[in-house]
Structures are given as structure tokens and as C-alpha cells.
Enzyme design. Structure first.
Site, PDB file in Angstrom:
ATOM      1  N   HIS A 184       0.835  -1.219   0.000  1.00  0.00           N
ATOM      2  CA  HIS A 184       0.000   0.000   0.000  1.00  0.00           C
ATOM      3  C   HIS A 184       0.865   1.263   0.000  1.00  0.00           C
ATOM      4  O   HIS A 184       0.432   2.322   0.485  1.00  0.00           O
ATOM      5  CB  HIS A 184      -0.948   0.032   1.200  1.00  0.00           C
ATOM      6  CG  HIS A 184      -1.814  -1.181   1.340  1.00  0.00           C
ATOM      7  ND1 HIS A 184      -3.047  -1.277   0.735  1.00  0.00           N
ATOM      8  CD2 HIS A 184      -1.603  -2.350   1.985  1.00  0.00           C
ATOM      9  CE1 HIS A 184      -3.576  -2.466   1.022  1.00  0.00           C
ATOM     10  NE2 HIS A 184      -2.716  -3.131   1.770  1.00  0.00           N
ATOM     11  N   SER A 326      15.607  18.985 -16.456  1.00  0.00           N
ATOM     12  CA  SER A 326      14.744  20.165 -16.430  1.00  0.00           C
ATOM     13  C   SER A 326      15.368  21.291 -17.234  1.00  0.00           C
ATOM     14  O   SER A 326      16.588  21.461 -17.255  1.00  0.00           O
ATOM     15  CB  SER A 326      14.522  20.625 -14.990  1.00  0.00           C
ATOM     16  OG  SER A 326      13.819  21.850 -14.949  1.00  0.00           O
ATOM     17  N   LYS A 332      18.840  18.872 -11.957  1.00  0.00           N
ATOM     18  CA  LYS A 332      17.771  17.884 -11.806  1.00  0.00           C
ATOM     19  C   LYS A 332      17.950  16.774 -12.842  1.00  0.00           C
ATOM     20  O   LYS A 332      18.173  17.031 -14.021  1.00  0.00           O
ATOM     21  CB  LYS A 332      16.407  18.542 -12.000  1.00  0.00           C
ATOM     22  CG  LYS A 332      15.224  17.678 -11.570  1.00  0.00           C
ATOM     23  CD  LYS A 332      13.930  18.507 -11.660  1.00  0.00           C
ATOM     24  CE  LYS A 332      12.768  17.792 -11.004  1.00  0.00           C
ATOM     25  NZ  LYS A 332      12.393  16.569 -11.734  1.00  0.00           N
ATOM     26  N   GLU A 339      10.406   5.990 -17.498  1.00  0.00           N
ATOM     27  CA  GLU A 339       9.272   6.747 -18.030  1.00  0.00           C
ATOM     28  C   GLU A 339       9.006   6.404 -19.486  1.00  0.00           C
ATOM     29  O   GLU A 339       7.849   6.232 -19.902  1.00  0.00           O
ATOM     30  CB  GLU A 339       9.536   8.251 -17.872  1.00  0.00           C
ATOM     31  CG  GLU A 339       9.453   8.741 -16.432  1.00  0.00           C
ATOM     32  CD  GLU A 339       9.826  10.207 -16.291  1.00  0.00           C
ATOM     33  OE1 GLU A 339      10.189  10.833 -17.311  1.00  0.00           O
ATOM     34  OE2 GLU A 339       9.759  10.734 -15.162  1.00  0.00           O
TER      35      GLU A 339
END
Length: 474
Positions: A184, A326, A332, A339
Site C-alpha cells: 500500500h 529540467s 535535476k 518513463e
């Protein structure tokens, strides 16, 4: 100045065709009529179609349905087309065409006939010679199966085997590191990294078995069924002969050892009526591809979660830094490979829906979405092949574990008190866990104060590494 067009004729009349095109009137009509996507049929499908045409010419020669000169010219024309990648430009028919794929069949017939006629010095007919003993209705479903089987055996299954190998190697190298398990998305009992990666590997192996089982049925071909499955205009031995010549041609090019049934090569379908009127085999293969996509997406998302942060997220692992993440935030770095793989998986799931709908379009003796099957099936196989390779080589192989971020929270995790349930009972263990949460202290220290167990006993009972070794007996 030479004209840029020549005039070709078919049963419907004359058609202007580009002067340098190898195709003829029927292909040109298809170009004029079908401009929905601007995307031609997949190259792998075209190659499979050409291989079939080669085998049919050899079969027709052996059955005395085609003379030696024309059969040889057809075979040589196909060999030329298969060996010269530049010639793929002569197969421009849109995916969204007539549902039987007749336009693609005639495209192949016309191009082969043009090359064969040129080399022979006399006419080779697209219909009477190249298409002898055939119909689009049995050729296109057969090419669909051949192209799908080759993509599966040459690309997808080897890519998945490589992914499993990388997972197993990585798992072995990380077997000494224990991390917090999560259910969970919340802290749960400890697991080792090798157990996590072993779970991923088992998912891929399960998907491979599904693909092997469903994919082996792609070896059945409806060639010889001609228009409706009755075999009209084809010799009784035509289908068997075509499969024999096709297998001989492919024997050195296809890895056919992924299942025991694959060793027999391509063979005539038991029911040409089922294989032409429906495409249940392709629907099943697509379902197996969807299962694989679900597995790869699960793995990709686990990698993203474990990589999250690194300061304000889980920060358990660090994926290879491949590119700036980014355009505005310096430094970053994002989990780009997981992805990309997740997006590919989403596309495959969508392709499966498309194939499922297409599977319902078997109207009486013919399914009329055959080009769409070929497009989406081969797209899914390519996406999964490349995703598996990319995930293995660009994400899993090179990620590192941030051991401090893994071991320190685990040592303090109150969920470790679960191991005390058999000794002090669930309710008492819950009291210890709540106190540890509230006080922000290591659960070991709190348990030492709230139970009669010695610190040595507690350390033994709540040792995270030891707790991961009970999974085989539970």
C-alpha cells in the site's frame, strides 16, 4: 523531356503511374484511394509477404503450375527485393486500406512481376504467375503469422532473455542489502534487493512462457485456402509444399528453439476456415504482449519510486544519469528510461484493445481488419523488444543502491516488531510499535524497555536480514 508518368492498365482501365515505380495500376489505385494515415505497412510484414511469394513460386514450379523460367525469375526478383533495403520504397500502400490487405498483396505481386519481367525479357503476370494458386485472403493472414513469429523469435524473446539475465546478475550483486518492504506504499516487513529483482525476473519469465505458448501457434498458415478456405484454384499439396519451401529458406535465419513445437517450422493450418474467418491466434499473442507490458510497467514504476527524491523521496537507488531533467531547474535528473518504457507499455495496452476490436471483425469467411492486425502486432513486438533492452542496459544494469538511505530507516522501522508477534502477542507488539512511532526512536530500544526480552534476544528476533529468509517456509 521524358514523361514523369507511364500508363498502366488493370481490369478497371488505365492509370497513370510514376515512371520509376516498380508497382503498377492496382497499387497506384490504392495510393490514390487510401491516404488516411500516411504510414505504409511495416517493413517486417512486407518482407514476410515477399518470402511467401518466393515459397509459392517454388511450390507452383514443383506442382507444375508455373514454368521454370517464370518461377526462377520470381524467386530472383524476391531475393533482389529482400537484399536491397532501398526497394522498400516501392511498397507505399497505407495501413488503412481494404480489410483483406488485397492492395498490399497486389503491390507485392506487381513489384515482383516488374522485376521478374525485366530480367526474363518476357511478361510475368502479377495475377496469373506471381499470385498463382493464391488469394489475398490466404496470403495476407499467412504473412501476418510469418512476420509475427519472426519478430517474436528473432527480437522479442532474445530481448526478454537478456533482461532476465541482467536482472539475475544484478540481484546476485545486491543480495547482501536488505531494504524496507512496502505494501500500500507504506512500510512493511524487510526484503532483500535480490528478492525484489527476483520477483521482477519471475514476471518476465512468466510473460515469456505465455508468449512462447501463444506464439508457437503463429506457425500455422492458411496458405492454400485461397478465397474462402475451400482451396479452390490451389493444388491439394500446395499448402504443404509452400511451408516446406518457406521453412527451407528460413532455416538459417530464424531461432526456432524457443519451444518444442517451434521445431516443426511453419505448417498448414488445421482449419483454414478458422484461420481466415477469425484471427484468434493473433488476439491471443496480443494478450500475452499486454501481460508483458503490465509486467514491464510494474518494474519501471518500482524503479521510479525507489529512485524518487533523492532528498525528499525514497532515494533508495540512483539510476544512471543520462540527461538533464529540467529546462529550468539546474542539476535535476529524471528517471527517463523507466518513463519511456512506461509510455511504450501504455501503447502496447492500447494496441491490444485495437487488436481485440479487430478480432471481432471476422465476418463469415474473412476477417476484414488484417492490415491493422499486422501493424499493431508488429508495433507491440518492437516496442516490447526495445523496451526490455533499454530497461536492462540503461536502467537496471547501472543503478546503484544508496545504502545509508536504505539501512538507517530500516533499523528504526517499528514494523520490525511484527517479528515479536509469536513471542509477546499482536496487541503488545502494536503497543511497542505505536510508542516507537510516537517517540521517533528505534523500535529495538523501545522493545527493550517495554518487554521482558533481552536486547540480545530482540536483536536476533528483529534482525532484518534474518527476517527476509523466512519467505521460503511461509
Amino acid at each position: 523531356m521524358a514523361s514523369q508518368f507511364r500508363t498502366e492498365r488493370d481490369s478497371m482501365g488505365e492509370v497513370p503511374v510514376p515512371a520509376d515505380a516498380l508497382y503498377g495500376a492496382q497499387t497506384q489505385r490504392a495510393i490514390d484511394n487510401f491516404s488516411i494515415s500516411g504510414l505504409p505497412m511495416p517493413e517486417r510484414f512486407i518482407r514476410a509477404l515477399l518470402m511467401l511469394k518466393r515459397a509459392t513460386a517454388e511450390a507452383n514450379l514443383s506442382l507444375e503450375k508455373l514454368d521454370s523460367d517464370r518461377a526462377t525469375a520470381i524467386v530472383e526478383a524476391v531475393d533482389q527485393l529482400l537484399s536491397d533495403p532501398a526497394l522498400i520504397s516501392h511498397f507505399p500502400v497505407d495501413i488503412f486500406q481494404t480489410g483483406s490487405g488485397t492492395s498490399s498483396n497486389m503491390n507485392a505481386n506487381e513489384v515482383i512481376a516488374a522485376l521478374a519481367s525485366r530480367s526474363l525479357g518476357s511478361e510475368v503476370s502479377p495475377n496469373d504467375h506471381v499470385n498463382a494458386s493464391q488469394s489475398s485472403n490466404d496470403v495476407i493472414p499467412s504473412a501476418l503469422h510469418v512476420s509475427g513469429f519472426i519478430a517474436l523469435s528473432e527480437e522479442l524473446l532474445p530481448a526478454l532473455s537478456h533482461l532476465v539475465e541482467v536482472l539475475e546478475q544484478k540481484a546476485a550483486s545486491l543480495a547482501h542489502i536488505t531494504k524496507t518492504g512496502r505494501t500500500h506504499l507504506m512500510d512493511a516487513m524487510p526484503v532483500r534487493f535480490d528478492q525484489v529483482l527476483g520477483g521482477w525476473s519471475a514476471q518476465i519469465e512468466h510473460a515469456m512462457r505465455n508468449l512462447e505458448d501463444a506464439g508457437s501457434k503463429l506457425q500455422s498458415l492458411v496458405i492454400g485456402g485461397t478465397a474462402v478456405g475451400t482451396g479452390v484454384n490451389a493444388d491439394d499439396d500446395f499448402a504443404e509444399s509452400v511451408c516446406r519451401y518457406l521453412n527451407a529458406y528460413l532455416s538459417s535465419d530464424i531461432s526456432t528453439d524457443f519451444s518444442s513445437s517451434a521445431e516443426q517450422g511453419f505448417y498448414p493450418a488445421n482449419s483454414r476456415f478458422a484461420g481466415m474467418g477469425a484471427q484468434d491466434v493473433v488476439v491471443a499473442v496480443s494478450g500475452a504482449l499486454k501481460t508483458l507490458a503490465v509486467a514491464l510497467m510494474k518494474i519501471a514504476n518500482d524503479l521510479r519510486w525507489m529512485n524518487s527524491g533523492p532528498l525528499a523521496g525514497l532515494g533508495e537507488i540512483e539510476l544512471p544519469a543520462l540527461q538533464p531533467g529540467s529546462s529550468i531547474m539546474p542539476g535535476k535528473v529524471n528517471p527517463v528510461i523507466p518513463e519511456a518504457v512506461a509510455m511504450a507499455c501504455a501503447q502496447v495496452m492500447g494496441n491490444d484493445t485495437t487488436i481485440t476490436v479487430a478480432g471481432q471483425s471476422g465476418n463469415f469467411e474473412l476477417n476484414v481488419m488484417l492490415p491493422l492486425f499486422a501493424s499493431r502486432l508488429l508495433d507491440s513486438m518492437q516496442l516490447m523488444s526495445r523496451s526490455a533492452t533499454s530497461l536492462a542496459d540503461d536502467a537496471i544494469l547501472g543503478f546503484t543502491v544508496r545504502e545509508t538511505s536504505v539501512t538507517e530507516p530500516l533499523a528504526k522501522n517499528p514494523v520490525l516488531v511484527t517479528a515479536l508477534n509469536p513471542v509477546i502477542g499482536y496487541l503488545k507488539a502494536a503497543e511497542v510499535a505505536k510508542a516507537a512511532y510516537q517517540q521517533g526512536r528505534p523500535v529495538l530500544d523501545v522493545a527493550a524497555e517495554m518487554t521482558d526480552l533481552s536486547r540480545e534476544e530482540l536483536e536476533s528476533l528483529m534482525d532484518p536480514q534474518a527476517l527476509t529468509e523466512s519467505d521460503q517456509s511461509s
